[in-house]
Structure formats: C-alpha cells, structure tokens
Design an enzyme around this catalytic site. Structure first.
Site, PDB file in Angstrom:
ATOM      1  N   HIS A   1      49.994  24.731  49.504  1.00 17.21           N
ATOM      2  CA  HIS A   1      51.483  24.709  50.210  1.00 17.21           C
ATOM      3  C   HIS A   1      52.146  26.159  50.042  1.00 17.21           C
ATOM      4  O   HIS A   1      53.540  26.352  50.870  1.00 17.21           O
ATOM      5  CB  HIS A   1      52.122  23.699  49.428  1.00 17.21           C
ATOM      6  CG  HIS A   1      52.818  24.040  48.042  1.00 17.21           C
ATOM      7  ND1 HIS A   1      52.226  23.415  47.005  1.00 17.21           N
ATOM      8  CD2 HIS A   1      53.645  24.995  47.562  1.00 17.21           C
ATOM      9  CE1 HIS A   1      52.624  23.843  45.852  1.00 17.21           C
ATOM     10  NE2 HIS A   1      53.567  24.772  46.120  1.00 17.21           N
TER      11      HIS A   1
ATOM     12  N   ASP B   1      45.391  20.887  46.874  1.00 17.22           N
ATOM     13  CA  ASP B   1      46.450  21.679  46.961  1.00 17.22           C
ATOM     14  C   ASP B   1      46.220  23.082  46.315  1.00 17.22           C
ATOM     15  O   ASP B   1      46.950  23.661  45.789  1.00 17.22           O
ATOM     16  CB  ASP B   1      48.067  21.233  46.251  1.00 17.22           C
ATOM     17  CG  ASP B   1      49.141  22.165  46.677  1.00 17.22           C
ATOM     18  OD1 ASP B   1      48.760  22.920  47.897  1.00 17.22           O
ATOM     19  OD2 ASP B   1      50.032  22.056  46.141  1.00 17.22           O
TER      20      ASP B   1
ATOM     21  N   GLY C   1      58.876  29.099  43.464  1.00 21.43           N
ATOM     22  CA  GLY C   1      58.215  30.245  43.508  1.00 21.43           C
ATOM     23  C   GLY C   1      57.246  30.528  42.480  1.00 21.43           C
ATOM     24  O   GLY C   1      56.362  31.513  42.434  1.00 21.43           O
ATOM     25  N   ASN C   2      57.230  29.576  41.393  1.00 18.89           N
ATOM     26  CA  ASN C   2      56.201  29.611  40.427  1.00 18.89           C
ATOM     27  C   ASN C   2      54.897  29.173  40.793  1.00 18.89           C
ATOM     28  O   ASN C   2      53.701  28.968  40.312  1.00 18.89           O
ATOM     29  CB  ASN C   2      56.423  28.981  39.131  1.00 18.89           C
ATOM     30  CG  ASN C   2      57.172  29.694  38.145  1.00 18.89           C
ATOM     31  OD1 ASN C   2      58.499  29.699  38.080  1.00 18.89           O
ATOM     32  ND2 ASN C   2      56.495  30.586  37.345  1.00 18.89           N
ATOM     33  N   SER C   3      54.934  28.102  41.985  1.00 22.09           N
ATOM     34  CA  SER C   3      53.635  27.778  42.715  1.00 22.09           C
ATOM     35  C   SER C   3      52.631  28.623  42.756  1.00 22.09           C
ATOM     36  O   SER C   3      52.889  29.465  43.532  1.00 22.09           O
ATOM     37  CB  SER C   3      54.080  26.920  43.824  1.00 22.09           C
ATOM     38  OG  SER C   3      55.015  25.745  43.432  1.00 22.09           O
TER      39      SER C   3
ATOM     40  N   LEU D   1      31.479   9.182  44.251  1.00 18.21           N
ATOM     41  CA  LEU D   1      30.641   8.124  43.851  1.00 18.21           C
ATOM     42  C   LEU D   1      30.490   6.831  44.595  1.00 18.21           C
ATOM     43  O   LEU D   1      29.425   6.004  44.373  1.00 18.21           O
ATOM     44  CB  LEU D   1      31.186   7.761  42.302  1.00 18.21           C
ATOM     45  CG  LEU D   1      30.591   7.078  41.402  1.00 18.21           C
ATOM     46  CD1 LEU D   1      29.098   7.498  40.972  1.00 18.21           C
ATOM     47  CD2 LEU D   1      31.413   6.626  40.101  1.00 18.21           C
ATOM     48  N   GLY D   2      31.411   6.471  45.301  1.00 21.19           N
ATOM     49  CA  GLY D   2      31.586   5.481  46.072  1.00 21.19           C
ATOM     50  C   GLY D   2      31.989   4.063  45.648  1.00 21.19           C
ATOM     51  O   GLY D   2      31.333   3.180  45.682  1.00 21.19           O
ATOM     52  N   VAL D   3      33.114   4.019  44.668  1.00 19.20           N
ATOM     53  CA  VAL D   3      33.713   2.984  44.062  1.00 19.20           C
ATOM     54  C   VAL D   3      35.220   2.830  44.520  1.00 19.20           C
ATOM     55  O   VAL D   3      35.799   3.969  44.726  1.00 19.20           O
ATOM     56  CB  VAL D   3      33.389   2.938  42.702  1.00 19.20           C
ATOM     57  CG1 VAL D   3      31.936   2.760  42.120  1.00 19.20           C
ATOM     58  CG2 VAL D   3      33.780   4.470  42.125  1.00 19.20           C
TER      59      VAL D   3
ATOM     60  N   ILE E   1      38.492   1.851  42.704  1.00 16.79           N
ATOM     61  CA  ILE E   1      39.144   1.868  41.335  1.00 16.79           C
ATOM     62  C   ILE E   1      40.290   1.748  41.048  1.00 16.79           C
ATOM     63  O   ILE E   1      41.436   1.906  42.005  1.00 16.79           O
ATOM     64  CB  ILE E   1      38.306   2.880  40.712  1.00 16.79           C
ATOM     65  CG1 ILE E   1      38.653   4.487  41.468  1.00 16.79           C
ATOM     66  CG2 ILE E   1      36.870   3.116  40.252  1.00 16.79           C
ATOM     67  CD1 ILE E   1      38.159   5.681  40.574  1.00 16.79           C
TER      68      ILE E   1
END
Length: 497
Positions: free
Chosen positions: A137, A167, A247-249, A304-306, A308
């Site tokens: 971002h 992100d 600004g810390n991002s 994994l295909g679950v 959950i």
C-alpha cells in the site's frame, strides 16, 4: 615467572588475539552478492560508512534493558519512501473506521478513499545490492518511487513485484559504487509474547529514522484489513505496543539483537494516530514472499484445499468436539492436497509440521510459507483420535507447477501485460489484457489509450496478454473490442485490422 610478567603476557596475548580477530572480521566483511541469489543465501549483516556490524550468533542482550545496539545496527538499513502519482484516484481498499488509513498517505480531514498525488512510508533494505521490502500500500500504482537512505543518499526505485494478499512489495535501487546497509533476518517464530521489540521508520513523512520501543503483545492476529476477491489474504500479524504512526508502514520491527522480525503494516486507531496497538507482518512470511518475487516475479501460493474456521467452546459443543482449540475443517475441496491426503470435514487441525495451530491465522501463515509441491505434515483430531497425514500442496490451478511471471506482449504498436490483482479486485474482473505502452500502429489508430483493459475480442473473452496475442493472430477485417478505461468505464471500439 613473576606475577608482573605473567600478567603482561596475558594482556599481550589478548591484544594480539583482538588484532587477529579484527583482521579476520574485516577480511570476512560484507561482500557483493548475486542478484539472482535468494535472500536466504545473501550475506546477513549491516555495512555502513565507518560502521561494520556483523551478525553474531553468540550475541546476548546486555544486562538490563538496552536498545542502543539494535537501534545503531538497524537505522542505516531503514529507508524513507516517497511515492508520486499522476493524479488522485480511488485507493484499493476502503478501510473500516477502526483502522483509519494506516497507509500513511492521508491526513485526518481529507476525503476518504481519495489518494493524493504524493504519499510516503518506510522500507527496509534486505540485501547489500539494494533490494528493499515495504508494504504494497506504500507504493501501490505509483508512477514514481523515490528512496532516501538514512545518510540522505537518494535513489529512484524499481518495483520488482507485489503481493496484495500479504500487503508486501519488493523494490530495487541501483548503485554499483557502494554496498548498501541492510538488516539481517531474524526468526519470528522465536519471538515471544512479552519480548521487547523496536519499531523503526519515518512517521508523518518528516520524523525520519524514528525509533520506538514496546513489547510483543500478541501473535497471529487477524484484523480483517486485507481483501482478496478469492479470499486468499494472509493476516497473521505480530501485535505490539511500540508506537507506530502514519508513515511507519513498511518499516522495521526488530528484536534486541537488531534482527528483522516483522514489517510494520497497520495500527488500530479511531483517530488516525497511534492509540496503543500496531501490527507487523512476521518475517517468516516476508522472507518467503520476497524470495518468490525475486525468483519468479510473483508469489507461489500453496494451498491445502480446506474450508476452515476457529474452534471455540460453542463450536465444540455443537460438533461434539473434545477440544476447544485448533482449526475446524468445514469442508475439503475435491482433488486438493487435503483430499488426496485423506482429510475429511469434521477434522480439527492442531499442528502443521510439528508447529502448534490454534487459529485460522496461524494455519494460513504456516501453509503460506510453502510453495506448490512442498509436503507438509498435518496433525488433527478425528473422532477423538489424533492422526497425522502428509499433504503435497498445490497451486491455485490445482497442480504443483510454479507460476512464472508473464512477460509483456508487444505487437502492432502496443505492449500488453496481464492485469495486476489489485485492479482485478477493484473492477471485479476475471481477466483481461492491459495496454501498458502505446506507439504508432493499429491500436493507436483505433483510439485506444495507455491503461485501457481489453476484456473481449468479437465477444470472445480475453484472460491475459498472451491470449490476446493468440486471438489477434487469426483476425482480419473488422473487429469489435470491449474493455474498460483506467477509471473503470466500459466501452466498445470497432475498427479494421
């Protein structure tokens, strides 16, 4: 031998040993690394003018609470990033009020959703040849990205790859005359709740190289700020009370050894300023994503295909479970890794590769560290018995192949590329090809402009740039193009080919 001579001999030996040690350290200092090496293989340490901190496996935290070593070691490797845009436009995410624009590019009072012409954030150098990790971002869709180092050296950065689902983004700056300072990777798995950490970044775009301290207050936090149309976002944040502001991002979260344990990403606040909690992407996931972007140009998502959800007391009572922790499997996708391993709906996953799994966030992170084709050990409860299976993870297309970044396609005066995932999300598209560069030729005569997205040719859907090229090879005479402008306005263009 007199005591004086004996003492003098010990001192002389210590001095000589120190000189030898210094000589070896200088000889083994940071060396240039190959741009094709994974970040696992790159030299880990920090080099800076007149300073040479090398990773010390025997390092122990000084007596008492001491942040000086970590701050001195890391500050040179944290950079200030300024992104420039051609004009304001809608940002990718419309954030909840509780997470007021942690992007660092909007101030209180500005219209929600509008992105200004400039924004700022932070980044962390992770190799001596100029690779930088930051938040997606911070640089999303920027026309120009400028990087300023701690010593005020200034560079224009290239985007190597992005991953909106975590992100994260990988940037590159070039300067063959120097070795860049960089921050070594730590192990976020070893980080414990209650441990001291430092957050280093550039809050408000003016307070550069700011260091704040706090403790790890929680791990594997899901705060529902990332969105992916396929539900593949990964949120397993390290939560801290180190002060983080706009600004810390993209800045560094480090332990007292000066090792990177997370990338600061978000704050929980009703006002837009720090209100007690901040969140960082764990470095275990950061390192995997950066290696994928470096090697393949895109993240190799392993599934994994679950289906959950978290186990709690209410679910345990409803399903008759004998545990109130773990991850409940609501369903298993056919022909998925889980199905082929023998997993079933009703299983409660408690471990992945011998690491405890207490919630969905932990499970998603542990699986996301892998690539398609990797085998993971899954431990779960079924009908009161503990079972273990080995599942070979698959990609989003249901196989174990690596997905290579598609190169732009050039023909008839136009250069076309695949559509970035954030644009697919914004316009709710399944696919298409975007005109990224235009010169003299048929496309320009047809009235198309750079940024235009082609979604179909003569009512035939176009999924990507390569498919567009293949379809157009068989076209002659009049054709009808359907697509979207950069603002998302749908239009049709008919012309002779």
């Amino acid at each position: 031998m007199s005591q004086k001579k004996f003492a003098f001999g010990i001192i002389l030996a210590a001095i000589l040993g120190g000189l030898v040690s210094v000589g070896i350290t200088n000889y083994l200092g940071v060396q240039p690394t190959s741009p094709y090496a994974s970040f696992d293989d790159k030299q880990q340490g920090v080099q800076y003018p007149n300073v040479n901190f090398l990773a010390d496996s025997n390092f122990s935290v000084p007596d008492g609470i001491n942040f000086v070593y970590a701050a001195d070691r890391v500050k040179p490797g944290v950079v200030f990033i300024r992104s420039t845009y051609s004009g304001s436009r809608q940002s990718r995410n419309s954030l909840l009020e509780d997470f007021y624009d942690y992007f660092g590019d909007r101030r209180p009072g500005e219209p929600g959703g509008e992105r200004p012409s400039r924004s700022s954030g932070s980044g962390v150098l992770i190799s001596d040849d100029g690779y930088i990790v930051t938040n997606n971002h911070v640089i999303e869709e920027a026309d120009k990205i400028e990087v300023t180092l701690d010593d005020n050296r200034f560079y224009e950065a290239e985007v190597i790859g992005i991953d909106p689902t975590t992100d994260l983004a990988l940037l590159k700056i070039e300067d063959r005359s120097i070795l860049f300072p960089f921050v070594s990777f730590g192990d976020s798995d070893d980080v414990r709740v209650g441990e001291w950490v430092l957050a280093i970044g550039n809050p408000f775009g003016t307070l550069t190289s700011t260091v704040t301290a706090g403790i790890v207050s929680a791990k594997a936090r899901n705060i529902n700020i990332l969105h992916d149309r396929n539900g593949r976002q990964i949120e397993s944040f390290i939560q801290t009370d180190a002060a983080v502001n706009q600004g810390n991002s993209g800045g560094a979260l480090v332990n007292l050894k000066g090792e990177l344990v997370g990338i600061n990403t978000a704050i929980a606040t009703p006002t837009g300023s720090y209100a007690g909690y901040s969140f960082a992407v764990p470095v275990s996931l950061v390192q995997k994503v950066m290696n994928d972007l470096l090697e393949y140009g895109s993240v190799q998502r392993a599934l994994l295909g679950v289906r959950i959800r978290d186990v709690n007391a209410q679910l345990a009572e409803e399903e008759g479970l004998k545990t109130v922790t773990g991850v409940f499997v609501d369903g298993v996708t056919q022909e998925s890794a889980a199905a082929e391993a023998g997993m079933e709906a009703g299983d409660v996953i408690i471990e992945i590769d011998d690491r405890s799994v207490n919630n969905v966030s932990e499970l998603q992170e542990l699986v996301a560290r892998n690539r398609p084709g990797d085998e993971v050990e899954v431990t779960f409860w079924r009908d009161g018995s503990q079972e273990t299976v080995y599942a070979t993870l698959k990609n989003t297309m249901g196989n174990t192949e690596m997905v290579q970044k598609v190169q732009p396609v050039e023909f008839e005066g136009g250069t076309f590329g695949d559509i970035p995932s954030e644009i697919l999300d914004r316009f709710e598209l399944e696919g298409g090809a975007q005109l990224i560069e235009l010169s003299e030729g048929k496309w320009k005569k047809a009235g198309l402009e750079e940024g235009f997205i082609i979604t179909s040719i003569d009512k035939t859907p176009i999924q990507n740039a390569k498919e567009l090229e293949e379809v157009m090879q068989n076209k002659a005479g009049g054709i009808l193009i359907e697509g979207l402008s950069t603002e998302g306005e749908r239009s049709f263009h008919g012309f002779g080919w």
